[in-house]
Scaffold this active site. Structure first.
Site, PDB file in Angstrom:
ATOM      1  N   TYR A   1       0.840  -1.208   0.000  1.00 51.48           N
ATOM      2  CA  TYR A   1       0.000   0.000   0.000  1.00 51.48           C
ATOM      3  C   TYR A   1       0.875   1.258   0.000  1.00 51.48           C
ATOM      4  O   TYR A   1       0.647   2.193  -0.780  1.00 51.48           O
ATOM      5  CB  TYR A   1      -0.899  -0.055   1.243  1.00 51.48           C
ATOM      6  CG  TYR A   1      -1.755   1.155   1.522  1.00 51.48           C
ATOM      7  CD1 TYR A   1      -2.924   1.394   0.805  1.00 51.48           C
ATOM      8  CD2 TYR A   1      -1.412   2.043   2.547  1.00 51.48           C
ATOM      9  CE1 TYR A   1      -3.720   2.494   1.092  1.00 51.48           C
ATOM     10  CE2 TYR A   1      -2.212   3.136   2.844  1.00 51.48           C
ATOM     11  CZ  TYR A   1      -3.365   3.366   2.110  1.00 51.48           C
ATOM     12  OH  TYR A   1      -4.155   4.452   2.404  1.00 51.48           O
TER      13      TYR A   1
HETATM   14  N1  LIG Z   1      -9.162   7.265   6.128  1.00 59.21           N
HETATM   15  C1  LIG Z   1      -7.898   7.579   6.358  1.00 59.21           C
HETATM   16  O1  LIG Z   1      -7.516   7.962   7.475  1.00 59.21           O
HETATM   17  C2  LIG Z   1      -6.889   7.478   5.245  1.00 59.21           C
HETATM   18  C3  LIG Z   1      -5.548   7.614   5.572  1.00 59.21           C
HETATM   19  C4  LIG Z   1      -4.606   7.610   4.535  1.00 59.21           C
HETATM   20  C5  LIG Z   1      -5.022   7.502   3.223  1.00 59.21           C
HETATM   21  N2  LIG Z   1      -6.351   7.334   2.946  1.00 59.21           N
HETATM   22  C6  LIG Z   1      -6.747   7.224   1.534  1.00 59.21           C
HETATM   23  O2  LIG Z   1      -7.895   8.042   1.331  1.00 59.21           O
HETATM   24  C7  LIG Z   1      -8.759   7.430   0.359  1.00 59.21           C
HETATM   25  C8  LIG Z   1     -10.142   7.194   0.973  1.00 59.21           C
HETATM   26  O3  LIG Z   1     -10.000   6.354   2.109  1.00 59.21           O
HETATM   27  P1  LIG Z   1     -11.244   5.779   2.928  1.00 59.21           P
HETATM   28  O4  LIG Z   1     -10.822   5.740   4.338  1.00 59.21           O
HETATM   29  O5  LIG Z   1     -12.487   6.478   2.532  1.00 59.21           O
HETATM   30  O6  LIG Z   1     -11.268   4.268   2.386  1.00 59.21           O
HETATM   31  P2  LIG Z   1     -12.527   3.400   1.933  1.00 59.21           P
HETATM   32  O7  LIG Z   1     -12.005   1.987   1.853  1.00 59.21           O
HETATM   33  O8  LIG Z   1     -13.712   3.673   2.796  1.00 59.21           O
HETATM   34  O9  LIG Z   1     -12.812   3.952   0.485  1.00 59.21           O
HETATM   35  C9  LIG Z   1     -12.135   3.491  -0.649  1.00 59.21           C
HETATM   36  C10 LIG Z   1     -13.187   3.310  -1.730  1.00 59.21           C
HETATM   37  O10 LIG Z   1     -12.523   2.890  -2.919  1.00 59.21           O
HETATM   38  C11 LIG Z   1     -13.368   1.942  -3.550  1.00 59.21           C
HETATM   39  N3  LIG Z   1     -12.553   1.093  -4.429  1.00 59.21           N
HETATM   40  C12 LIG Z   1     -11.571   0.214  -4.097  1.00 59.21           C
HETATM   41  N4  LIG Z   1     -11.122  -0.401  -5.203  1.00 59.21           N
HETATM   42  C13 LIG Z   1     -11.842   0.093  -6.248  1.00 59.21           C
HETATM   43  C14 LIG Z   1     -11.862  -0.167  -7.634  1.00 59.21           C
HETATM   44  N5  LIG Z   1     -11.049  -1.079  -8.178  1.00 59.21           N
HETATM   45  N6  LIG Z   1     -12.727   0.526  -8.404  1.00 59.21           N
HETATM   46  C15 LIG Z   1     -13.559   1.452  -7.871  1.00 59.21           C
HETATM   47  N7  LIG Z   1     -13.599   1.730  -6.560  1.00 59.21           N
HETATM   48  C16 LIG Z   1     -12.751   1.049  -5.760  1.00 59.21           C
HETATM   49  C17 LIG Z   1     -13.960   1.130  -2.410  1.00 59.21           C
HETATM   50  O11 LIG Z   1     -15.143   0.458  -2.821  1.00 59.21           O
HETATM   51  C18 LIG Z   1     -14.233   2.222  -1.378  1.00 59.21           C
HETATM   52  O12 LIG Z   1     -15.545   2.746  -1.493  1.00 59.21           O
HETATM   53  C19 LIG Z   1      -8.065   6.141  -0.061  1.00 59.21           C
HETATM   54  O13 LIG Z   1      -7.279   6.382  -1.201  1.00 59.21           O
HETATM   55  C20 LIG Z   1      -7.181   5.820   1.127  1.00 59.21           C
HETATM   56  O14 LIG Z   1      -6.091   5.004   0.765  1.00 59.21           O
HETATM   57  C21 LIG Z   1      -7.298   7.313   3.927  1.00 59.21           C
END
Ligand SMILES: NC(=O)c1ccc[n+]([C@@H]2O[C@H](COP(=O)([O-])OP(=O)(O)OC[C@H]3O[C@@H](n4cnc5c(N)ncnc54)[C@H](O)[C@@H]3O)[C@@H](O)[C@H]2O)c1
Length: 232
Positions: free
Chosen positions: A143
Site C-alpha cells: 500500500y
Molecule cells: N481514512 C484515512 O484515514 C486514510 C488515511 C490515509 C489515506 N487514505 C486514503 O484516502 C482514500 C479514501 O480512504 P477511505 O478511508 O475512505 O477508504 P474506503 O475503503 O472507505 O474507500 C475506498 C473506496 O474505494 C473503492 N474502491 C476500491 N477499489 C476500487 C476499484 N477497483 N474501483 C472502484 N472503486 C474502488 C472502495 O469500494 C471504497 O468505497 C483512499 O485512497 C485511502 O487510501 C485514507
C-alpha cells in the site's frame, strides 16, 4: 463553484462520501465512481465502475462529461488496502492489487480526464496518498509503495500540465473511516488536536479549496492530518 463538474473515484467510501458532500455544498456537480455505489451520498451521479478496468473508466468519463457538461476536477480516492503483511511475506499478487487499484488507475483516470480539463481551459486533479508511504508504516509495504507511486505521478503531471492550467496535488488524510477501534484510539492519541479528521468538514474542505481557482498550489502533498505527522 457553479459550472464545475467533479469526478470522485472511491466516492462511495467513507472519506469519498464526505468529499462528495463538500464539493456538492460548494455548488459543484459531482459524479461518484465506485465498485459499489449503494452507500454513495452527495453525488448527482453515482456510477458503478471498477477503476482497474480501462473500458469501464472510459465509458464512465464519457457518461459524466455528457450528462453533467464536461469535467473540471478529478479526485482519485479509489484504492484497495492490504494491511498487516510484513515485507518478507509480500507477494507479487499483493503488489499487483495495490498498484492496479492505486497508481495504475490514478494514471488511467488522469489520462482520460485530461482532454476534458484542457478543453475547459484548466482544472484540478487531487490524488489521495497516505502517511503510510510518506512516513513508512510497518505492515503496509504494498500500500505504501502504491501511494508513493501516486505522489510521483502527481508531481510529474504538475510539471507537464501546469501550462494547461491544470493543477495536480496530493492529499494524505487522517480521517474517520471503517477503521478498527484500536486504529482510532492510536490515531487520537498521537493527534495534537485529539481527534481524527471529519471526511466532509476537514478533508472535503481541503479538496474544495484545491479544486477552486484560488489555489496557486501545484505538485504538492498536503498532510491533512490535524498535525499528527508534524514532528516527523
Ligand atoms: N481514512 C484515512 O484515514 C486514510 C488515511 C490515509 C489515506 N487514505 C486514503 O484516502 C482514500 C479514501 O480512504 P477511505 O478511508 O475512505 O477508504 P474506503 O475503503 O472507505 O474507500 C475506498 C473506496 O474505494 C473503492 N474502491 C476500491 N477499489 C476500487 C476499484 N477497483 N474501483 C472502484 N472503486 C474502488 C472502495 O469500494 C471504497 O468505497 C483512499 O485512497 C485511502 O487510501 C485514507
Amino acid at each position: 463553484m457553479p459550472d464545475q463538474v467533479a469526478i470522485v473515484t472511491g466516492g462511495a467510501g467513507d472519506v469519498g462520501r464526505g468529499v462528495c458532500r463538500a464539493l456538492s455544498a460548494a455548488g459543484v456537480a459531482v459524479a461518484a465512481l465506485d465498485l459499489d455505489v449503494s452507500k454513495a451520498d452527495g453525488a448527482e451521479l453515482a456510477l458503478e465502475c471498477d477503476v482497474t478496468d480501462h473500458h469501464a473508466c472510459a465509458q464512465a468519463v464519457d457518461a459524466v462529461a455528457s450528462k453533467l457538461g464536461g469535467v473540471s476536477t478529478l479526485v482519485n480516492m479509489a484504492q484497495a488496502m492490504l494491511a498487516g503483511t510484513p515485507l518478507l511475506d509480500l507477494s507479487a499478487r499483493d503488489m499487483r492489487t495495490e498498484f492496479e487499484s492505486g497508481p495504475n488507475a490514478t494514471l488511467r483516470m488522469m489520462q482520460l480526464c485530461y482532454p476534458h480539463l484542457k478543453a475547459r481551459g484548466g482544472g484540478a486533479i487531487i490524488n489521495f496518498a497516505s502517511g503510510a508511504g510518506t512516513y513508512g508504516l510497518p505492515g503496509l509495504g504494498a500500500y505504501a509503495a502504491a501511494k508513493e507511486a501516486i505522489r510521483g505521478l502527481t508531481k510529474v503531471a504538475a510539471m507537464e500540465w501546469g501550462r494547461d492550467n491544470i493543477r495536480v496535488n496530493a492529499i494524505c488524510p487522517v480521517a474517520t473511516s471503517d477503521h478498527s477501534a484500536d486504529w482510532v484510539s492510536q490515531a487520537v492519541a498521537v493527534s495534537p488536536m485529539g481527534r481524527v479528521g471529519d471526511p466532509e468538514t476537514d478533508i472535503g474542505a481541503v479538496v474544495v479549496f484545491l479544486a477552486g481557482p484560488g489555489a496557486f498550489i501545484n505538485g504538492r502533498t498536503l498532510q491533512v492530518d490535524g498535525g499528527s505527522g508534524a514532528w516527523r
